[in-house]
Write a protein that holds these residues in place. Structure first.
Motif, mmCIF file in Angstrom:
data_model
loop_
_atom_site.group_PDB
_atom_site.id
_atom_site.type_symbol
_atom_site.label_atom_id
_atom_site.label_comp_id
_atom_site.label_asym_id
_atom_site.label_seq_id
_atom_site.Cartn_x
_atom_site.Cartn_y
_atom_site.Cartn_z
ATOM 1 N N ASN A 1 0.309 4.224 -2.258
ATOM 2 C CA ASN A 1 0.688 3.817 -3.594
ATOM 3 C C ASN A 1 1.265 2.412 -3.508
ATOM 4 O OD1 ASN A 1 1.827 3.433 -6.084
ATOM 5 N ND2 ASN A 1 3.100 5.265 -6.046
ATOM 6 N N PRO A 2 0.670 1.421 -4.197
ATOM 7 C CA PRO A 2 1.174 0.065 -4.081
ATOM 8 C C PRO A 2 2.506 -0.145 -4.801
ATOM 9 C CG PRO A 2 -0.651 0.128 -5.610
ATOM 10 C CD PRO A 2 -0.531 1.493 -5.002
ATOM 11 N N GLU A 3 2.963 0.834 -5.565
ATOM 12 C CA GLU A 3 4.202 0.691 -6.310
ATOM 13 C C GLU A 3 5.289 1.582 -5.711
ATOM 14 O OE1 GLU A 3 4.825 -1.356 -8.976
ATOM 15 O OE2 GLU A 3 2.854 -2.186 -8.584
ATOM 16 N N ASP B 1 17.498 -7.631 -7.015
ATOM 17 C CA ASP B 1 16.591 -7.774 -8.150
ATOM 18 C C ASP B 1 15.379 -6.880 -7.896
ATOM 19 O OD1 ASP B 1 14.081 -9.003 -9.354
ATOM 20 O OD2 ASP B 1 15.603 -10.240 -10.344
ATOM 21 N N LEU B 2 15.196 -5.870 -8.753
ATOM 22 C CA LEU B 2 14.121 -4.896 -8.521
ATOM 23 C C LEU B 2 12.728 -5.520 -8.613
ATOM 24 C CD1 LEU B 2 15.586 -1.767 -10.341
ATOM 25 C CD2 LEU B 2 15.407 -2.169 -7.878
ATOM 26 N N ALA B 3 12.544 -6.498 -9.507
ATOM 27 C CA ALA B 3 11.228 -7.153 -9.606
ATOM 28 C C ALA B 3 10.910 -7.905 -8.316
ATOM 29 C CB ALA B 3 11.195 -8.096 -10.809
ATOM 30 N N GLN C 1 9.922 -5.517 -5.657
ATOM 31 C CA GLN C 1 8.498 -5.164 -5.730
ATOM 32 C C GLN C 1 7.670 -6.227 -5.004
ATOM 33 O OE1 GLN C 1 6.913 -2.536 -7.055
ATOM 34 N NE2 GLN C 1 8.477 -1.538 -8.280
ATOM 35 N N GLN C 2 8.048 -7.500 -5.192
ATOM 36 C CA GLN C 2 7.338 -8.587 -4.506
ATOM 37 C C GLN C 2 7.547 -8.504 -2.992
ATOM 38 O OE1 GLN C 2 8.869 -12.136 -6.356
ATOM 39 N NE2 GLN C 2 7.765 -11.771 -8.277
ATOM 40 N N ALA D 1 8.019 -5.759 -1.319
ATOM 41 C CA ALA D 1 7.169 -4.653 -0.869
ATOM 42 C C ALA D 1 5.715 -5.103 -0.749
ATOM 43 C CB ALA D 1 7.290 -3.472 -1.827
ATOM 44 N N ALA D 2 5.252 -5.867 -1.731
ATOM 45 C CA ALA D 2 3.870 -6.358 -1.697
ATOM 46 C C ALA D 2 3.655 -7.300 -0.510
ATOM 47 C CB ALA D 2 3.528 -7.053 -3.007
ATOM 48 N N ALA D 3 4.648 -8.147 -0.229
ATOM 49 C CA ALA D 3 4.542 -9.057 0.914
ATOM 50 C C ALA D 3 4.538 -8.271 2.230
ATOM 51 C CB ALA D 3 5.695 -10.059 0.895
ATOM 52 N N ALA D 4 5.331 -7.203 2.300
ATOM 53 C CA ALA D 4 5.335 -6.362 3.505
ATOM 54 C C ALA D 4 3.965 -5.715 3.690
ATOM 55 C CB ALA D 4 6.428 -5.300 3.401
ATOM 56 N N LYS D 5 3.358 -5.260 2.599
ATOM 57 C CA LYS D 5 2.036 -4.634 2.664
ATOM 58 C C LYS D 5 0.984 -5.651 3.095
ATOM 59 C CE LYS D 5 -0.960 -1.311 1.841
ATOM 60 N NZ LYS D 5 -1.031 -0.120 2.686
#
Length: 183
Positions: free
Chosen positions: A4-6, A75-77, A80-81, A83-87
């Motif tokens: 799940n990307p989110e 900052d939750l937004a 999310q970024q 997490a995306a960078a880790a992925k």
């Protein structure tokens, strides 16, 4: 494996829930070991958090609860970024196991406050009270200082610690189990 990307966003800080502290059934010499999928995720978000996203990264906890990673960010937004960078850096991680929590302070802000406390003490003491240890709690909520019962009762010590940290919360704990910090 579900991917799940989110990550899940949680609008609270992690708590010390005994059920959440139980680790997986894997063990080494009867000591619990981390879930390898959660550990890989933890490594990936930690690397990004301490690098590109150091302005928002507070902390992270592996196997909190078992098989998941709690990531505390200011900052939750931006979390999310992160997490995306880790992925992107490690495509094999499973973001469905990541929970985002809001925290008040970035780790680097808290580390700077901790450094001010540690450099202000005189031979392991501050205002005559021994400082046995100082550390950052896992929820990135402030700084913790271990001292004596007299130190915990001292308003002067509390005021000095607050001045040193620039108002970042300092929890003063009566814990004399460690050796005073010599600098």
């Amino acid at each position: 494996m579900q991917d799940n990307p989110e990550p899940t966003s949680v609008d609270a800080t992690p708590t010390n829930d005994p059920a959440a502290e139980e680790l997986s059934n894997d063990s080494i010499d009867d000591a619990p070991s981390n879930d390898p999928v959660a550990e890989a995720l933890s490594q990936a978000v930690g690397a990004q958090g301490r690098d590109v996203f150091a302005d928002v990264y507070g902390s992270h906890m592996t196997d909190y609860p078992p098989g998941r990673v709690a990531l505390c960010v200011t900052d939750l937004a931006r979390g999310q970024q992160l997490a995306a960078a880790a992925k992107q850096a490690d495509p094999g991680i499973d973001l469905s196991r990541l929970d985002l929590y809001h925290c008040s302070y970035a780790e680097r802000t808290l580390a700077a406050a901790l450094d001010k406390i540690n450099t202000a003490d005189d031979q392991g003491q501050l205002l005559g009270f021994p400082l046995y240890s100082s550390w950052l709690p896992p929820d990135a909520s402030g700084v913790v200082v271990n001292t004596t019962g007299q130190g915990t009762a001292s308003q002067a010590l509390r005021d000095r610690l607050a001045a040193l940290t620039g108002g970042i919360p300092v929890t003063v704990v009566n814990d004399t189990s460690a050796i005073p910090i010599p600098l």
